[in-house]
Scaffold this motif. Structure first.
Motif, PDB file in Angstrom:
ATOM      1  N   PHE A  11      32.681  26.171  28.802  1.00  0.00           N
ATOM      2  CA  PHE A  11      33.464  27.171  28.087  1.00  0.00           C
ATOM      3  C   PHE A  11      34.480  27.862  28.990  1.00  0.00           C
ATOM      4  O   PHE A  11      35.302  28.631  28.527  1.00  0.00           O
ATOM      5  CB  PHE A  11      32.553  28.220  27.452  1.00  0.00           C
ATOM      6  N   HIS A  12      34.411  27.586  30.308  1.00  0.00           N
ATOM      7  CA  HIS A  12      35.262  28.276  31.270  1.00  0.00           C
ATOM      8  C   HIS A  12      36.281  27.374  31.946  1.00  0.00           C
ATOM      9  O   HIS A  12      36.998  27.826  32.835  1.00  0.00           O
ATOM     10  CB  HIS A  12      34.395  28.968  32.332  1.00  0.00           C
ATOM     11  N   ARG A  13      36.351  26.114  31.564  1.00  0.00           N
ATOM     12  CA  ARG A  13      37.335  25.182  32.127  1.00  0.00           C
ATOM     13  C   ARG A  13      37.913  24.335  31.007  1.00  0.00           C
ATOM     14  O   ARG A  13      37.199  23.898  30.120  1.00  0.00           O
ATOM     15  CB  ARG A  13      36.672  24.246  33.141  1.00  0.00           C
ATOM     16  N   TYR A  14      39.210  24.097  31.081  1.00  0.00           N
ATOM     17  CA  TYR A  14      39.860  23.244  30.086  1.00  0.00           C
ATOM     18  C   TYR A  14      40.529  22.083  30.823  1.00  0.00           C
ATOM     19  O   TYR A  14      41.355  22.307  31.708  1.00  0.00           O
ATOM     20  CB  TYR A  14      40.903  24.017  29.276  1.00  0.00           C
ATOM     21  N   ILE A  40      37.922  30.854  24.777  1.00  0.00           N
ATOM     22  CA  ILE A  40      37.626  31.923  25.730  1.00  0.00           C
ATOM     23  C   ILE A  40      38.906  32.540  26.298  1.00  0.00           C
ATOM     24  O   ILE A  40      38.919  33.674  26.739  1.00  0.00           O
ATOM     25  CB  ILE A  40      36.692  31.432  26.860  1.00  0.00           C
ATOM     26  N   SER A  41      40.001  31.808  26.251  1.00  0.00           N
ATOM     27  CA  SER A  41      41.281  32.314  26.734  1.00  0.00           C
ATOM     28  C   SER A  41      42.040  32.935  25.561  1.00  0.00           C
ATOM     29  O   SER A  41      43.023  32.394  25.068  1.00  0.00           O
ATOM     30  CB  SER A  41      42.102  31.189  27.374  1.00  0.00           C
ATOM     31  N   SER A  42      41.578  34.090  25.124  1.00  0.00           N
ATOM     32  CA  SER A  42      42.109  34.691  23.901  1.00  0.00           C
ATOM     33  C   SER A  42      43.450  35.394  24.081  1.00  0.00           C
ATOM     34  O   SER A  42      44.121  35.692  23.102  1.00  0.00           O
ATOM     35  CB  SER A  42      41.089  35.673  23.330  1.00  0.00           C
ATOM     36  N   THR A  43      43.870  35.664  25.332  1.00  0.00           N
ATOM     37  CA  THR A  43      45.114  36.403  25.544  1.00  0.00           C
ATOM     38  C   THR A  43      46.136  35.651  26.390  1.00  0.00           C
ATOM     39  O   THR A  43      47.168  36.212  26.744  1.00  0.00           O
ATOM     40  CB  THR A  43      44.825  37.752  26.237  1.00  0.00           C
ATOM     41  N   MET A  44      45.862  34.386  26.712  1.00  0.00           N
ATOM     42  CA  MET A  44      46.786  33.650  27.576  1.00  0.00           C
ATOM     43  C   MET A  44      46.805  32.175  27.196  1.00  0.00           C
ATOM     44  O   MET A  44      45.771  31.597  26.871  1.00  0.00           O
ATOM     45  CB  MET A  44      46.350  33.798  29.036  1.00  0.00           C
ATOM     46  N   SER A  45      47.998  31.602  27.212  1.00  0.00           N
ATOM     47  CA  SER A  45      48.177  30.169  26.994  1.00  0.00           C
ATOM     48  C   SER A  45      48.603  29.537  28.308  1.00  0.00           C
ATOM     49  O   SER A  45      49.082  30.219  29.205  1.00  0.00           O
ATOM     50  CB  SER A  45      49.269  29.911  25.952  1.00  0.00           C
TER      51      SER A  45
END
Length: 80
Positions: A11-14, A40-45
């Motif tokens: 959940f912490h790596r894409y 999990i990255s709700s505020t950054m792309s």
């Protein structure tokens, strides 16, 4: 963009490089991840763009967000 079929093993790596790139107008490839693919990255792309020599990225702006640029190799110019 098309919906990603990448299965997250954490959940912490894409795994952005596992994504099929899309062709961008002007001569390049782009891989893009947003909160849709990586909740999990709700505020950054994030995006990796590979431009061919002499290519231009389309003009765009973010009225409510900052944009950071990092160059991994080659040379480029950016206007703000």
């Amino acid at each position: 963009p098309e919906e990603s079929d990448i299965e997250l093993t954490s959940f912490h790596r894409y795994p952005l490089h596992a994504q099929q790139p899309r062709i961008v107008p002007g001569g390049g490839l782009q891989r893009l991840v947003t909160s849709k693919e990586f909740p999990i990255s709700s505020t950054m792309s994030g995006s990796i763009i590979e431009l061919q020599p002499g290519a231009l990225r389309e003009m765009h702006w973010h009225p409510n967000a900052d944009e950071w640029q990092y160059y991994i190799s080659g040379q480029a110019q950016m206007s703000v």
